[in-house]
Design an enzyme around this catalytic site. Structure first.
Site, mmCIF file in Angstrom:
data_model
loop_
_atom_site.group_PDB
_atom_site.id
_atom_site.type_symbol
_atom_site.label_atom_id
_atom_site.label_comp_id
_atom_site.label_asym_id
_atom_site.label_seq_id
_atom_site.Cartn_x
_atom_site.Cartn_y
_atom_site.Cartn_z
ATOM 1 N N GLY A 69 0.819 -1.209 0.000
ATOM 2 C CA GLY A 69 0.000 0.000 0.000
ATOM 3 C C GLY A 69 0.848 1.252 0.000
ATOM 4 O O GLY A 69 2.060 1.220 0.277
ATOM 5 N N CYS A 70 0.215 2.361 -0.309
ATOM 6 C CA CYS A 70 0.947 3.633 -0.418
ATOM 7 C C CYS A 70 1.405 4.135 0.944
ATOM 8 O O CYS A 70 2.549 4.558 1.112
ATOM 9 C CB CYS A 70 0.086 4.670 -1.122
ATOM 10 S SG CYS A 70 -1.586 4.835 -0.464
ATOM 11 N N TYR A 71 0.500 4.104 1.922
ATOM 12 C CA TYR A 71 0.905 4.518 3.261
ATOM 13 C C TYR A 71 2.053 3.657 3.764
ATOM 14 O O TYR A 71 3.015 4.148 4.364
ATOM 15 C CB TYR A 71 -0.259 4.374 4.241
ATOM 16 C CG TYR A 71 -1.256 5.504 4.253
ATOM 17 C CD1 TYR A 71 -0.861 6.809 4.539
ATOM 18 C CD2 TYR A 71 -2.602 5.263 4.018
ATOM 19 C CE1 TYR A 71 -1.784 7.839 4.590
ATOM 20 C CE2 TYR A 71 -3.534 6.302 4.070
ATOM 21 C CZ TYR A 71 -3.124 7.584 4.350
ATOM 22 O OH TYR A 71 -4.038 8.612 4.404
ATOM 23 N N THR A 72 1.922 2.359 3.535
ATOM 24 C CA THR A 72 2.895 1.448 4.125
ATOM 25 C C THR A 72 4.255 1.558 3.451
ATOM 26 O O THR A 72 5.284 1.552 4.129
ATOM 27 C CB THR A 72 2.357 0.013 4.064
ATOM 28 O OG1 THR A 72 1.736 -0.211 2.805
ATOM 29 C CG2 THR A 72 1.321 -0.181 5.142
ATOM 30 N N THR A 120 5.515 4.147 2.253
ATOM 31 C CA THR A 120 6.101 5.388 2.727
ATOM 32 C C THR A 120 6.559 5.284 4.180
ATOM 33 O O THR A 120 7.533 5.931 4.573
ATOM 34 C CB THR A 120 5.073 6.544 2.573
ATOM 35 O OG1 THR A 120 4.464 6.448 1.291
ATOM 36 C CG2 THR A 120 5.729 7.898 2.737
#
Lengths: 351, 351, 351, 351
Positions: free
Chosen positions: B154-157, B159
């Site tokens: 995922g994008c949050y992860t 980052t």
């Protein structure tokens, strides 16, 4: 010899068009950036001025006087209007073999009188002004190919010339009644620190400016008149829109007798059928500025108006790419006999 | 044989990550897009769904069932969570030689219990779940190289994992106190028509959401715990910010005894010294999300806090590129033994 | 005597907080604006500087020296930090009966040493510094009522003090671990023309700044420590968000033994039950900054974290209203024994 | 008897114009909101639908059928086009003493044929259509004063009628050539969840829509033609701009013989000299949409064009206030013989 790389200098690399040149040229396969200038930021690295370049290896920012021109093939000049003409004159005098793409307005007007009228002083490099080629490749490809000095057009004008000049030339519209209602993203105003360009002054609202007096009008006059073979005076109203990039021109034209919206559309679709960077949408479809953002494309749409005999032509570009640095690279490609699309293949960044 | 092109299918091409895959792959020199699916928009052209692709020649949108898998080398799967696992199971059963990069969350969690806890139902393809490789190339390069199925994080992860996992592994921080205050652009929510995602509901303001319950937390737990060798439970608060793209994670960590901000910085700078897509800024500099927009970069900054023993690590990516489709292409490059940066060289679009 | 109107001067009317004071006071039923100053724009009308006031009749902009103080009851001082203390000293010396609400930081810190540490020079009006009341009405109402000089708090600090001080005072949280991750709209930076505040530098992205060093931290230290009865050093990280107005503070606190999220919520809900300008949302709901935009409200939400013993408190205000000019008017209302909400009833402008 | 309060119902309170009515009326000194309807959200509180109202005490949302009309003096109708006419017919049949301000398009067109042409079906309440008064107070004040049913004009049309009708009536311009290039903020499209209105589809770009076919054109035809005494067909092109609120109309007119820009300006300045909500800027100044945001003002500017005989008139309003709910309250004030500006004094929220 496809492996040779041209050696490139960028004068004025600390502004937005300078940064955009670096963005495009750093990934261009036939180019090597050998000099970057920024008089007020000389001594800094490009990464300090634009951190997105931090992972790249680039020459340091220097003053123009510090540039070693030996072996430089072509220079992009992204300096302020007015001072540019002297810089270029001096540079070409010392390096006559150099090719230059100038992104300022200094060499766009062929008529010294028009220049003086719009810019308030006599031109300082009249011979170069006559030599310069107006750099819309789609209209002046052969001239650009042979040029030493190309005057890269303004963003408003590129966007308003591409869809209108073929119509005038084809006799499809009445050149005496053209209204160009144009809208610009904020990068068009550059990176200088002005109160009127603060985020808080620009976001979540809009306004017209320079009504009836914007200098880009002079370029429209020149190119429309040239196409018409007589003096054409369009209405041109620029607006500032809360978006970073994009020019969006809504153009009201009156058709010639017997021509309707479909006829207008056909002229443009035919004219640009084999062009890589101009895309004419199907009749009745209107473009969005976001569909060209970050790309070198101009999207054009044609719609009929309710008012009989009137057609609405809509044109949009990214002012920093097809409206400035991308078009400059396109000019360079032609001047250096490279494939015209080299380094300019990026697709719009949407969403 | 550098001229061969892999034949690629994109399942779910009408969403934002699908469009981003097309943007990147249409210009990738070693790839040919042979199939695009979009169940609800089957029959339309990609240009109807995303007009920026109008100038390109692309396969039409079809349903998944209509895909001819003959000769397809690799598929990107950009479908909704939950249904993806069955689609991939069925597709791999029928085409066992196929490689897949899955952009959904379906194969990211290795622990079936964790999956069931966070997603509310038992996993439907347990064997594939075990087979799948977590696709952060910088941490799992060798596994990705050999993988048939890669679970794109995922994008949050992405980052929040890139700047923290090396610190945990190096013993530089205390894994028991990690606060990840994360901010996301709106594309992270996809293209579905929801009132809460309307322009008018999102612009010129911000808010937290999913406080203490966002599903990406499960990935953080997994990867932080794996690095620590014991269970790690970070605080993770996502916020929605009025920007199109970008994840910006402000991470508060407590250092291990004897480690200061400079020590934290050194661990990260060393760890990523030879990575193309992770750039660690000089100590004390903080990144801006706009300096990675449109690029596959992760920028990381380290700053010391006033509070003794606390360091602030800031990490930012473009959620659609390094946080989704760019990372997926990076995974593909590794899976196909291409140069890892191929097709991913684009520099951030700023301004 | 409800018909009497206080005579008001606004020093520094050409900035954003000055304009916001005019917006509020021009419609305040018990106030008459008799003087507006703006040293650099003296001689202009307020309508030239802020055209939204064109339909109103307002005093012209003059220099501070030109103000006739006869009969002026109260002055708002919206001048830059540093110079303010001398202006106020001089003005109060000449007009000791005058009341002043100062919106600068000059009188917010009670400790001369702290002032010197954070501002880099000795305070020039030490007696006034001791006299000044810290103007958060909800916490210091009685002191404000009697005050001659009120130091209006900063926007970040108002937003971070209102939800935390009651928790410290109630012993509901451990003051030694407080993380304030704060996000600000761009008006917080004022109207000065800086490159870093251009639309093109701020829109569609975000970044932290002043990490570990923002001067508002000193106010947090002061008020948190006062509430705790011992030195408290919170983490405080400000971020710049592409929105005009709004402070959004996500605050991570560790609860005292036996206290959970519901307990934290109860303390705040009770504390603010009868306050007009602080609204505590039901437990588990988080506010959005847009729900206070243009209003004098502070919205507070409380959510439990996954991490045992940690609670997330979220607070939001409009930095120009409750974070500056609205709070200043609230202070004025109390100082003049007006109803506290007079002229501040406006509901948030959403959408 | 100045203390009496009219009892007000708002039908359709869950949309943006409904919320804006609540924002204005909740602070109106002569009004009491006694009923709020929202068929799909009936049973919820207004605070659930629009949290900015959480601190207020408001009636719960009910269905229209649940409204107790006893003692209701006036209803605002903010329902979708098409269904409104039957709701109003039914309601007025049952409560003939009721006054109604309708914000839909259902009663704006006086000509049943025009209604049928633009809306595709016969009008269902022809008698009411004839009875309804077109609610631009500045043009129809006396009719509004006596009206039972007022058709509140559209946002585009209010903005384009105010600056043009006086010019046509005065014979200052040639009505046969009028180009209205109009730009709208996104709230103009309401709160319905459509892909095309997502933040990600609207931000950082712009586009025209409904070219030559937008239904507001019918209102322009009606009012321009009425002023001219003959059929007038203007060009009208709406654009969607990334801003929440605001209509910005750039209007190109040809002057009558002997009239120049100063003459055009004088007609407008004189016509609106005593109006509270229309402000004509000095000749040559152009308005910004942000200077009316949140207020009930229309700002008008006049500039001369380079093209001889052409003048550019620019007009801007907040589409939710003077373009909808504010104008509706203004109509109510007139219908109830209240001071026309009551409850509408708010100054624009800028920045």
């Amino acid at each position: 010899m496809t492996e040779t790389k041209a050696r490139i200098a960028i004068l004025g690399a600390s502004g937005y068009t300078g940064a955009e040149l670096v963005r495009l040229l750093a990934r261009h396969p036939r180019v090597s950036i050998v000099a970057l200038t920024a008089d007020r930021k000389a001594g800094q690295s490009m990464a300090e001025v634009f951190p997105q370049f931090a992972p790249l290896t680039l020459p340091p920012l220097v003053t123009i006087d510090e540039v070693d021109w030996t072996g430089v093939d072509l220079a992009f000049c992204a300096l302020p209007h007015g001072t540019t003409q002297q810089v270029i004159k001096r540079t070409l005098d010392a390096n006559p073999q150099l090719k230059i793409v100038d992104l300022s307005a200094d060499f766009r007007l062929r008529d010294p009188g028009a220049y003086e009228e719009w810019y308030g002083h006599a031109h300082q490099a009249l011979e170069l002004q006559q030599e310069a080629v107006y750099g819309i490749v789609e209209l002046y490809r052969e001239d650009v190919r042979k040029a030493r000095l190309v005057a890269n057009p303004g963003c408003y004008t590129t966007t308003a010339i591409l869809p209108v000049v073929p119509l005038i030339e084809a006799g499809a519209i009445d050149p005496s009644v053209i209204v160009v209602d144009a809208k610009s993203g904020v990068t068009g105003a550059g990176r200088s620190a002005k109160e009127s360009l603060l985020y808080t002054e620009v976001t979540d609202g809009m306004h017209a400016y320079g009504v009836g007096s914007h200098r880009h009008t002079a370029e429209l006059d020149q190119e429309y008149s040239k196409a018409a073979g007589r003096s054409v005076v369009p209405s041109f109203t620029p607006h500032l829109i809360p978006m970073s990039r994009g020019i969006y021109a809504t153009i009201y034209v009156n058709t010639a007798p017997g021509v309707d919206a479909a006829g207008v559309h056909r002229v443009l679709a035919d004219f640009y059928a084999s062009e890589a960077f101009v895309h004419v949408l199907p009749l009745g479809q209107v473009p969005q500025s976001r569909f060209v953002k970050g790309s070198n494309m101009c999207f054009i749409g044609v719609a009929k108006d309710r008012v009989p005999g009137r057609v609405i032509v809509i044109s949009t570009t990214d002012n920093l790419v097809k409206g400035a640095s991308g078009q400059a690279v396109q000019n360079m490609n032609v001047m250096l006999s490279y494939p015209e699309t080299l380094g300019l293949e990026q697709i719009a960044l949407f969403p």
